[in-house]
Write an enzyme that holds these catalytic residues in place. Structure first.
Site, PDB file in Angstrom:
ATOM      1  N   LEU A   1      -3.799  58.933 104.097  1.00  0.00           N
ATOM      2  CA  LEU A   1      -2.922  59.589 105.063  1.00  0.00           C
ATOM      3  C   LEU A   1      -1.504  59.041 105.015  1.00  0.00           C
ATOM      4  O   LEU A   1      -1.243  58.017 104.390  1.00  0.00           O
ATOM      5  CB  LEU A   1      -3.521  59.435 106.470  1.00  0.00           C
ATOM      6  CG  LEU A   1      -4.939  60.037 106.610  1.00  0.00           C
ATOM      7  CD1 LEU A   1      -5.603  59.575 107.894  1.00  0.00           C
ATOM      8  CD2 LEU A   1      -4.890  61.555 106.549  1.00  0.00           C
TER       9      LEU A   1
ATOM     10  N   LYS B   1      -0.133  45.355  99.632  1.00  0.00           N
ATOM     11  CA  LYS B   1       0.597  46.600  99.358  1.00  0.00           C
ATOM     12  C   LYS B   1       2.052  46.476  99.815  1.00  0.00           C
ATOM     13  O   LYS B   1       2.975  46.944  99.140  1.00  0.00           O
ATOM     14  CB  LYS B   1      -0.100  47.764 100.058  1.00  0.00           C
ATOM     15  CG  LYS B   1       0.657  49.079 100.028  1.00  0.00           C
ATOM     16  CD  LYS B   1       0.747  49.701  98.634  1.00  0.00           C
ATOM     17  CE  LYS B   1       1.434  51.069  98.734  1.00  0.00           C
ATOM     18  NZ  LYS B   1       1.426  51.821  97.489  1.00  0.00           N
TER      19      LYS B   1
ATOM     20  N   LYS C   1       9.299  53.880 104.835  1.00  0.00           N
ATOM     21  CA  LYS C   1       8.234  53.466 105.752  1.00  0.00           C
ATOM     22  C   LYS C   1       7.625  52.139 105.301  1.00  0.00           C
ATOM     23  O   LYS C   1       7.393  51.239 106.114  1.00  0.00           O
ATOM     24  CB  LYS C   1       7.152  54.560 105.792  1.00  0.00           C
ATOM     25  CG  LYS C   1       5.927  54.170 106.581  1.00  0.00           C
ATOM     26  CD  LYS C   1       4.624  54.786 106.076  1.00  0.00           C
ATOM     27  CE  LYS C   1       4.408  54.711 104.591  1.00  0.00           C
ATOM     28  NZ  LYS C   1       3.029  54.427 104.171  1.00  0.00           N
TER      29      LYS C   1
END
Length: 298
Positions: free
Chosen positions: A70, A177, A246
């Site tokens: 997502l 990540k 983001k």
């Protein structure tokens, strides 16, 4: 070929990455049920052999593993804990695998909430390698969770990944990540400066890739972004500026929590934010080069 463990997989989030990842699972012989907030994106996977669930509840009821891919932390929270979400239908023995890039602290909170609410285990397993890696099944995955849970899901990850590295408890995958994206994001920002400087100095920027490949400046972002910047090729982006922004924001948030400074990542984030607010959020990160070019004289 039937898989005795986790033969039934649910996949939620059929976007740029989710679509090719699901196809890899289908090709490997897994029974895959899909659900997407925009149903149209799931239709073509139905033709490829996936079952298309009418609701999250229907998907969760029929699978052992629930994979999420997502857009961001907020969407993960909504799909899992929102009305009619995964948590409302999950049961002990099921495992949720979050392939999205989410906030590490939120991830730890989500894992505790999910287990308390329905008994499902949470594994954070963000990926790197982009759309090309998803299509080729060559993604690298960084997993956070209990070792036995990660061992159990490895066969289901194998069609999508060249490598799965267990980084530690829940949240450790997301921290890894963030580390990956700090490097990618800072490179994107400096590549834009570099291409614009070359052009402004009278050097043909399209020749930079040939000149610098194999040298110290070479990297995957260099190979992907430099030619697009030099050619002003911003169409059909395989990834978006908003995604990179983001992830850099996640790095800055994590730096505040951990007391570890991230000045380069913070600066790259602010440069990207300025560009995103000028209408470039959905564009290829290569668009950053436009921030440095002189305005075209008509």
């Amino acid at each position: 070929m039937p898989h005795p463990h986790h033969g039934f997989i649910g996949f939620i989030g059929i976007g740029l990455m989710g679509d090719p990842m699901t196809r890899r699972l289908l090709e490997a012989g897994f029974d895959v049920t899909v659900w997407n907030r925009t149903p149209a994106k799931a239709e073509s996977l139905g033709q490829a052999g996936a079952r298309v669930a009418a609701s999250v509840g229907e998907l969760v009821a029929s699978v052992d593993l629930v994979m999420l891919c997502l857009a961001n932390t907020a969407v993960v929270e909504q799909v899992v804990f929102g009305e009619g979400g995964v948590a409302a239908h999950g049961r002990p023995g099921q495992t949720l695998i979050d392939l999205s890039s989410s906030d590490p602290a939120a991830t730890r909170d989500f894992a505790a909430r999910l287990e308390a609410q329905c008994g499902m285990r949470w594994i954070d397993c963000p990926v790197s390698g982009g759309v090309a890696g998803a299509e080729a099944g060559s993604l690298v995955m960084m997993a956070g969770g209990e070792a036995d849970a990660i061992d159990a899901i490895c066969p289901a990850l194998a069609p999508m990944a060249a490598r799965v590295t267990h980084m530690g408890p829940v949240g450790a995958g997301q921290v890894t990540k963030v580390c990956n994206q700090m490097v990618v994001g800072c490179q994107a920002a400096v590549l834009a400066e570099m291409v614009a400087l070359a052009e402004a100095s009278g050097v043909e920027a399209t020749r930079l890739v040939e000149a610098l490949s194999g040298g110290f400046a070479d990297s995957k972002p260099f190979q992907i972004l430099t030619p697009r910047m030099a050619a002003s090729d911003f169409a059909d982006p395989p990834w978006h500026l908003r995604t990179l922004l983001k992830d850099l924001d996640l790095a800055v948030a994590q730096s505040q929590r951990s007391g570890s400074a991230t000045p380069m990542s913070a600066l790259a984030a602010q440069l990207m934010r300025a560009h995103a607010t000028r209408g470039h959020a959905e564009h290829d990160p290569a668009i950053l080069v436009e921030a440095y070019r002189p305005p075209q004289r008509g």
